[in-house]
Design a protein around this motif. Structure first.
Motif, PDB file in Angstrom:
ATOM      1  N   THR A 180      16.636   8.635 -27.635  1.00  0.00           N
ATOM      2  CA  THR A 180      15.848   9.976 -26.729  1.00  0.00           C
ATOM      3  C   THR A 180      14.704   9.115 -25.998  1.00  0.00           C
ATOM      4  O   THR A 180      14.612   7.769 -26.448  1.00  0.00           O
ATOM      5  CB  THR A 180      15.225  10.798 -27.871  1.00  0.00           C
ATOM      6  N   SER A 181      14.321   9.775 -24.900  1.00  0.00           N
ATOM      7  CA  SER A 181      13.350   9.125 -24.079  1.00  0.00           C
ATOM      8  C   SER A 181      12.252   8.909 -24.887  1.00  0.00           C
ATOM      9  O   SER A 181      11.416   7.646 -24.543  1.00  0.00           O
ATOM     10  CB  SER A 181      13.050  10.127 -23.127  1.00  0.00           C
ATOM     11  N   LYS A 182      11.706   9.408 -25.955  1.00  0.00           N
ATOM     12  CA  LYS A 182      10.397   9.038 -26.499  1.00  0.00           C
ATOM     13  C   LYS A 182      10.677   7.956 -27.623  1.00  0.00           C
ATOM     14  O   LYS A 182       9.974   7.059 -27.524  1.00  0.00           O
ATOM     15  CB  LYS A 182      10.204  10.243 -27.683  1.00  0.00           C
ATOM     16  N   THR A 183      11.885   7.808 -28.104  1.00  0.00           N
ATOM     17  CA  THR A 183      12.235   6.578 -28.825  1.00  0.00           C
ATOM     18  C   THR A 183      12.304   5.274 -27.737  1.00  0.00           C
ATOM     19  O   THR A 183      11.845   4.161 -28.255  1.00  0.00           O
ATOM     20  CB  THR A 183      13.539   6.664 -29.504  1.00  0.00           C
ATOM     21  N   VAL A 184      12.821   5.464 -26.527  1.00  0.00           N
ATOM     22  CA  VAL A 184      12.904   4.273 -25.992  1.00  0.00           C
ATOM     23  C   VAL A 184      11.654   3.850 -25.303  1.00  0.00           C
ATOM     24  O   VAL A 184      11.210   2.642 -25.184  1.00  0.00           O
ATOM     25  CB  VAL A 184      13.654   4.775 -24.339  1.00  0.00           C
ATOM     26  N   ARG A 185      10.624   4.907 -25.090  1.00  0.00           N
ATOM     27  CA  ARG A 185       9.151   4.377 -24.717  1.00  0.00           C
ATOM     28  C   ARG A 185       8.761   3.636 -25.987  1.00  0.00           C
ATOM     29  O   ARG A 185       7.964   2.524 -25.796  1.00  0.00           O
ATOM     30  CB  ARG A 185       8.352   5.913 -24.524  1.00  0.00           C
ATOM     31  N   GLU A 186       8.903   4.177 -27.253  1.00  0.00           N
ATOM     32  CA  GLU A 186       8.136   3.328 -28.383  1.00  0.00           C
ATOM     33  C   GLU A 186       8.813   2.244 -28.536  1.00  0.00           C
ATOM     34  O   GLU A 186       7.981   1.114 -28.826  1.00  0.00           O
ATOM     35  CB  GLU A 186       8.461   4.137 -29.638  1.00  0.00           C
ATOM     36  N   LYS A 187      10.077   1.921 -28.253  1.00  0.00           N
ATOM     37  CA  LYS A 187      10.761   0.459 -28.292  1.00  0.00           C
ATOM     38  C   LYS A 187      10.280  -0.174 -27.217  1.00  0.00           C
ATOM     39  O   LYS A 187      10.257  -1.558 -27.336  1.00  0.00           O
ATOM     40  CB  LYS A 187      12.201   0.815 -28.162  1.00  0.00           C
ATOM     41  N   HIS A 188      10.063   0.237 -26.098  1.00  0.00           N
ATOM     42  CA  HIS A 188       9.448  -0.847 -24.964  1.00  0.00           C
ATOM     43  C   HIS A 188       8.053  -1.265 -25.371  1.00  0.00           C
ATOM     44  O   HIS A 188       7.802  -2.351 -25.111  1.00  0.00           O
ATOM     45  CB  HIS A 188       9.301   0.043 -23.678  1.00  0.00           C
ATOM     46  N   LEU A 189       7.230  -0.289 -26.113  1.00  0.00           N
ATOM     47  CA  LEU A 189       6.031  -1.134 -26.426  1.00  0.00           C
ATOM     48  C   LEU A 189       5.939  -1.706 -27.565  1.00  0.00           C
ATOM     49  O   LEU A 189       5.277  -2.836 -27.688  1.00  0.00           O
ATOM     50  CB  LEU A 189       5.101   0.124 -26.986  1.00  0.00           C
ATOM     51  N   GLN A 190       7.254  -1.834 -28.470  1.00  0.00           N
ATOM     52  CA  GLN A 190       7.579  -2.784 -29.497  1.00  0.00           C
ATOM     53  C   GLN A 190       8.074  -3.929 -29.111  1.00  0.00           C
ATOM     54  O   GLN A 190       7.655  -5.046 -29.529  1.00  0.00           O
ATOM     55  CB  GLN A 190       8.338  -2.080 -30.580  1.00  0.00           C
ATOM     56  N   TRP A 191       9.300  -3.867 -28.269  1.00  0.00           N
ATOM     57  CA  TRP A 191       9.936  -4.985 -27.835  1.00  0.00           C
ATOM     58  C   TRP A 191       9.890  -5.558 -26.514  1.00  0.00           C
ATOM     59  O   TRP A 191      10.114  -6.655 -26.163  1.00  0.00           O
ATOM     60  CB  TRP A 191      11.531  -4.796 -27.929  1.00  0.00           C
ATOM     61  N   GLY A 192       8.983  -4.809 -25.798  1.00  0.00           N
ATOM     62  CA  GLY A 192       9.006  -5.240 -24.283  1.00  0.00           C
ATOM     63  C   GLY A 192      10.124  -4.728 -23.490  1.00  0.00           C
ATOM     64  O   GLY A 192      11.342  -3.994 -23.783  1.00  0.00           O
ATOM     65  N   TYR A 193      10.387  -5.665 -22.230  1.00  0.00           N
ATOM     66  CA  TYR A 193      11.539  -5.214 -21.624  1.00  0.00           C
ATOM     67  C   TYR A 193      12.759  -6.172 -21.623  1.00  0.00           C
ATOM     68  O   TYR A 193      12.466  -7.469 -22.258  1.00  0.00           O
ATOM     69  CB  TYR A 193      11.351  -5.244 -20.058  1.00  0.00           C
ATOM     70  N   ASN A 194      14.081  -5.931 -21.356  1.00  0.00           N
ATOM     71  CA  ASN A 194      15.032  -6.833 -21.336  1.00  0.00           C
ATOM     72  C   ASN A 194      15.119  -8.193 -20.383  1.00  0.00           C
ATOM     73  O   ASN A 194      15.603  -8.307 -19.388  1.00  0.00           O
ATOM     74  CB  ASN A 194      16.263  -6.100 -21.334  1.00  0.00           C
ATOM     75  N   GLU A 195      13.993  -8.907 -20.644  1.00  0.00           N
ATOM     76  CA  GLU A 195      13.732 -10.045 -19.678  1.00  0.00           C
ATOM     77  C   GLU A 195      12.957 -11.098 -20.398  1.00  0.00           C
ATOM     78  O   GLU A 195      12.381 -10.627 -21.523  1.00  0.00           O
ATOM     79  CB  GLU A 195      13.024  -9.732 -18.431  1.00  0.00           C
ATOM     80  N   TRP A 196      12.788 -12.448 -20.111  1.00  0.00           N
ATOM     81  CA  TRP A 196      11.935 -13.198 -20.941  1.00  0.00           C
ATOM     82  C   TRP A 196      10.592 -13.506 -19.904  1.00  0.00           C
ATOM     83  O   TRP A 196      11.068 -13.671 -18.562  1.00  0.00           O
ATOM     84  CB  TRP A 196      12.579 -14.746 -21.151  1.00  0.00           C
ATOM     85  N   PRO A 197       9.742 -13.850 -20.204  1.00  0.00           N
ATOM     86  CA  PRO A 197       8.314 -14.021 -19.441  1.00  0.00           C
ATOM     87  C   PRO A 197       8.519 -15.339 -18.871  1.00  0.00           C
ATOM     88  O   PRO A 197       8.926 -16.398 -19.402  1.00  0.00           O
ATOM     89  CB  PRO A 197       7.336 -13.798 -20.458  1.00  0.00           C
ATOM     90  N   ASP A 198       7.947 -15.254 -17.699  1.00  0.00           N
ATOM     91  CA  ASP A 198       7.795 -16.731 -16.891  1.00  0.00           C
ATOM     92  C   ASP A 198       6.715 -17.386 -17.864  1.00  0.00           C
ATOM     93  O   ASP A 198       5.771 -16.884 -17.972  1.00  0.00           O
ATOM     94  CB  ASP A 198       7.190 -16.449 -15.558  1.00  0.00           C
TER      95      ASP A 198
END
Length: 821
Positions: A7-25
């Motif tokens: 769900t959209s809500k779960t996605v937002r929570e996972k973004h807060l937990q895991w960040g985005y699908n990239e590695w930081p510079d």
């Protein structure tokens, strides 16, 4: 969850937990920080010091030239820093394609960077996997992992298998559950390794920095004592300072960094003319000292496609195509059957090869388009087509191709016949071929079957495919061998395939080891293994870097070729990374020092030859710089040893000499062609210094001879009572002539002066003629005589000076003269 996804809500929570699908510079330093770091480099400090000296003596032209050199070096250093960032950026782009997911029960197309663990991916033919995922559903799924693993063959995937982010779907469809994103995923881990893999400074850079520190320290200390001594003995601080500055310029050879960077810049330009892009100009110096070349197989030694190589008929005859007439009738029948069983798709390499063969034939060889097809399934590792044999659709033909063992097992034949076929199959597989079996039912009169796994087929034969070796590969490997360069194959492919390729290329050493064995080794064991093995198979990203580092630890100068993401770390770790420009990935190109624009390996020997030429010419230029400064330094000592002698050289004289020395170093030596047998001599010894003892000895001896001739002439004319300005004129002319003589002698180690006209070095001829003309003007016009504080010399004196240096030149050339006879 298979129906609705997250769900959209779960996605937002996972973004807060895991960040985005990239590695930081990695935190990028501010430009000012980078600039300050660069300004601490000895080369930069030397240029700044020399620049200040030139500005003090009021020579704006030389000051501007050195300022430009300073800015050039800063720009190159910063470019190297930026290129590292671009490499990581290119790798990140692979990680973030657009993907199709199921969220809130709907199919959505989103950027790959927005994926989170638990997302449900829809995958189908032609799409790039957005992140590491576990396969939940699969229909005939085939994945190309070559960019990540180096494996040339597409991999069949089944439920619960892992899909690697960045790989491409070749065939089929499915659903997968995202398991890892960002730095936790396979690509993210590779990016971390790449970020931690430092580039390797060239040997020339290291040794030049040491040399400059030495000269800088000696020059400053010597200059200080000169000024102090002359102030005490001559009681004239201005004159003492002027002489001290002249001495400093004479001792500190600022030409070293200028020559190094100009030669590499010119070399980069020359490589661009043969379609090779140099991303790191200083690599040119290293290119000429390579001792090992590591070849990636797929896409580098081979063309990264499937070609039909051999055909085995049921009678057991294995045939190869006749280059002029093509395949015989029996072989064409096997190929026709396989082509009829082929689905019309453009992604599978074997299907593409068969379709291409079909397109090249006359249409009469083929039946109408199929009316039904069967595709690969878990219990059916083949493809099949049904064609109508008449217009009433009462008779059919079934053609089949696929996994050879499965095809043989489903053909009607005796056990002995099948064993004979399987023996042929084993031989083809052992030789490194990818093999398919071909079978057929010539007439089928019953209704179209719903399944064809239980039918009895007539065996038609085997077709063996291989990724063709590039036409130029064998000659390139042989050239490397003659040049004393060891060659390795470092591939993600199977050991049998690696050995098959090596045999075709007449490899000296067929000892092979795979990545799993290497993974179990410590670094010390690996360093021993790489001395006895030349083939490295099933090698993954991290193992490639380990192999390169182990080679470097044993003293090798390593070049690595590659085109895939899996090669990027090794390309970066090697002293010379070489990427394919057309079929290579952006990541590989950004990580490499050289890019072969036309994907032609013939460019590699040309690059090595040019690298050896650059390396050799830099050494000759450095030897010339050492030699030409010996007589200049000698002149600065004369007034100190004999206080009765007037000061002979002023900054103006030194600047004039530098106007001869600089273009000779930067243009004439750079333009000189390579020496004879350049590519048949072994690379420079691993522990031998760039500016070695022999270079010092040669430079000092030749420069010492010029100084001895000059001192002899000076002493003779001092004894005969020549005036101060005449003595200065003699010394000045001796220094100019010394520079010309040393140039003509040291420009080539093997070519005598008269041979230079067979392959003329036009810049050298131009510099010598210009120097002679300008010197004549300086000595004949009163204004210039006043500026340089000299006077005209009698013709007899000029003749004696020129004759003396001609004799010295013949003495220097005696080895070349003897070699002619």
């Amino acid at each position: 969850m298979l129906k609705t996804g997250l769900t959209s809500k779960t996605v937002r929570e996972k973004h807060l937990q895991w960040g985005y699908n990239e590695w930081p510079d990695a935190k990028e330093p501010h430009f000012a920080t980078q600039l300050l770091k660069m300004l601490k480099e000895p080369v930069i400090l030397l240029l700044i010091a020399c620049n200040v000296l030139y500005l003090i003596i009021g020579n704006v032209i030389e000051g501007m030239a050195l300022t430009l050199s300073l800015l050039l070096m800063i720009a190159i250093s910063y470019y190297q820093f930026r290129k590292t960032r671009k490499t990581l950026a290119a790798l990140k782009e692979l990680q973030t394609p657009f993907v199709e997911v199921i969220r809130d029960g709907e199919i959505q197309r989103i950027p790959g960077r927005e994926l989170v663990p638990g997302d449900l991916l829809n995958i189908q033919e032609g799409t790039r996997i957005g992140a590491d995922a576990q396969l939940l559903m699969a229909t005939h799924l085939l994945i190309d992992e070559s960019l990540i693993t180096g494996e040339s063959l597409a991999i069949s995937k089944a439920v619960n298998d892992l899909l690697i982010g960045g790989t491409v779907v070749i065939r089929g469809k499915g659903q997968a559950l995202v398991t890892a994103i960002g730095t936790s995923g396979t690509l993210g881990k590779m990016g971390g390794i790449l970020n931690d893999t430092p580039t390797t400074p060239s040997l020339g850079q290291k040794e030049m920095n040491q040399l400059i520190r030495l000269f800088f320290s000696i020059g400053m200390v010597y200059t200080f004592f000169i000024v102090l001594y002359l102030t005490q003995t001559r009681e004239n601080f201005t004159t003492a300072l002027l002489t001290g500055l002249s001495t400093a310029i004479a001792i500190i050879p600022e030409e070293f960094p200028v020559v190094f960077f100009l030669f590499t810049a010119f070399g980069a330009w020359r490589l661009a003319q043969i379609k090779i892009i140099v991303q790191a100009p200083e690599t040119l110096e290293t290119l000429g000292t390579i001792t090992v070349v590591g070849f990636d197989k797929t896409g580098t030694l081979t063309e990264n496609r499937m070609a039909i190589e051999k055909i085995a008929t049921p009678e057991g005859v294995v045939k190869t195509a006749n280059t002029k007439k093509g395949w015989d009738t029996a072989s064409r029948n096997v190929l026709t059957t396989a082509a009829l069983a082929t689905q019309e798709m453009k992604t599978d390499a074997i299907d593409r090869a068969l379709i291409q063969w079909q397109l090249e034939q006359d249409s009469k060889d083929f039946l109408p388009q199929s009316i039904h097809e069967f595709t690969v399934a878990s219990d059916f590792p083949a493809t099949a087509q049904i064609h109508a044999l008449n217009s009433t659709l009462e008779k059919y033909q079934i053609t089949l191709k696929g996994a050879p063992e499965w095809v043989v097992d489903h053909c009607k034949a005796s056990k002995d016949e099948k064993n004979r076929w399987l023996k042929i199959l084993d031989e083809l597989v052992h030789d490194g071929y990818r093999v398919i079996g071909v079978a057929q039912i010539t007439e089928w009169t019953q209704p179209i079957p719903k399944t064809i796994t239980n039918l009895a087929y007539t065996f038609k034969g085997f077709i063996a495919f291989a990724d063709p070796i590039r036409p130029e590969a064998e000659a390139v490997v042989e050239t490397c061998r003659k040049a004393g360069i060891r060659t390795l194959i470092i591939t993600g492919d199977h050991p049998i395939t690696a050995q098959h390729i090596a045999r075709q290329l007449n490899w000296d050493n067929l000892n092979c080891i795979d990545g799993f064995q290497i993974e179990a080794m410590n670094d010390e064991s690996l360093q021993k293994v790489i001395k006895t093995h030349s083939l490295f198979a099933r090698i993954r990203f991290a193992e490639k870097i380990r192999i390169i580092e182990a080679l470097k630890q044993t003293g090798e100068i390593v070049a690595m070729t590659g085109d895939g993401v899996n090669d990027a770390g090794a390309l970066r770790a090697a002293q010379v990374g070489i990427a394919m420009g057309q079929k290579g990935t952006d990541v590989a190109r950004e990580a490499a020092a050289l890019i072969l624009l036309e994907d032609n390996l013939n460019a590699l020997p040309k690059a090595i030859l040019l690298g050896r030429r650059v390396f050799d010419n830099i050494k000759k230029a450095f030897g010339f710089i050492i030699a030409v400064h010996i007589p200049i330094l000698t002149v600065t000592l004369i007034p100190i040893v004999n206080t009765a002698v007037p000061l002979l050289l002023f900054p103006m004289h030194i600047v004039f000499l530098e106007l001869i020395i600089d273009p000779v170093c930067a243009v004439a030596f750079e333009n000189e062609v390579e020496e004879k047998n350049c590519m048949t001599e072994p690379p420079r010894a691993r522990k031998k210094r760039f500016i070695d003892k022999s270079l010092w000895i040669s430079g000092i001896i030749k420069g010492g001879l010029m100084a001895l001739v000059m001192l002899t002439l000076f002493t003779h004319y001092l004894y005969h009572g020549y005036s101060e300005n005449s003595l200065r004129a003699i010394i000045f002319l001796c220094l100019i002539t010394s520079a010309v003589v040393l140039t003509l002698n040291m420009i080539s180690k093997t070519r005598a002066l008269w041979n230079l006209f067979k392959e003329p070095n036009f810049p050298l001829i131009g510099i010598v003629m210009t120097t002679s003309l300008v010197t004549l003007i300086v000595y004949k016009f009163g204004l210039f005589q006043q500026i340089f504080q000299i006077e005209s010399l009698p013709n007899q004196t000029l003749g004696v000076i020129l004759g003396s240096y001609i004799a010295a030149f013949i003495l220097l050339e005696w080895k070349k003269i003897v070699a002619l006879f």
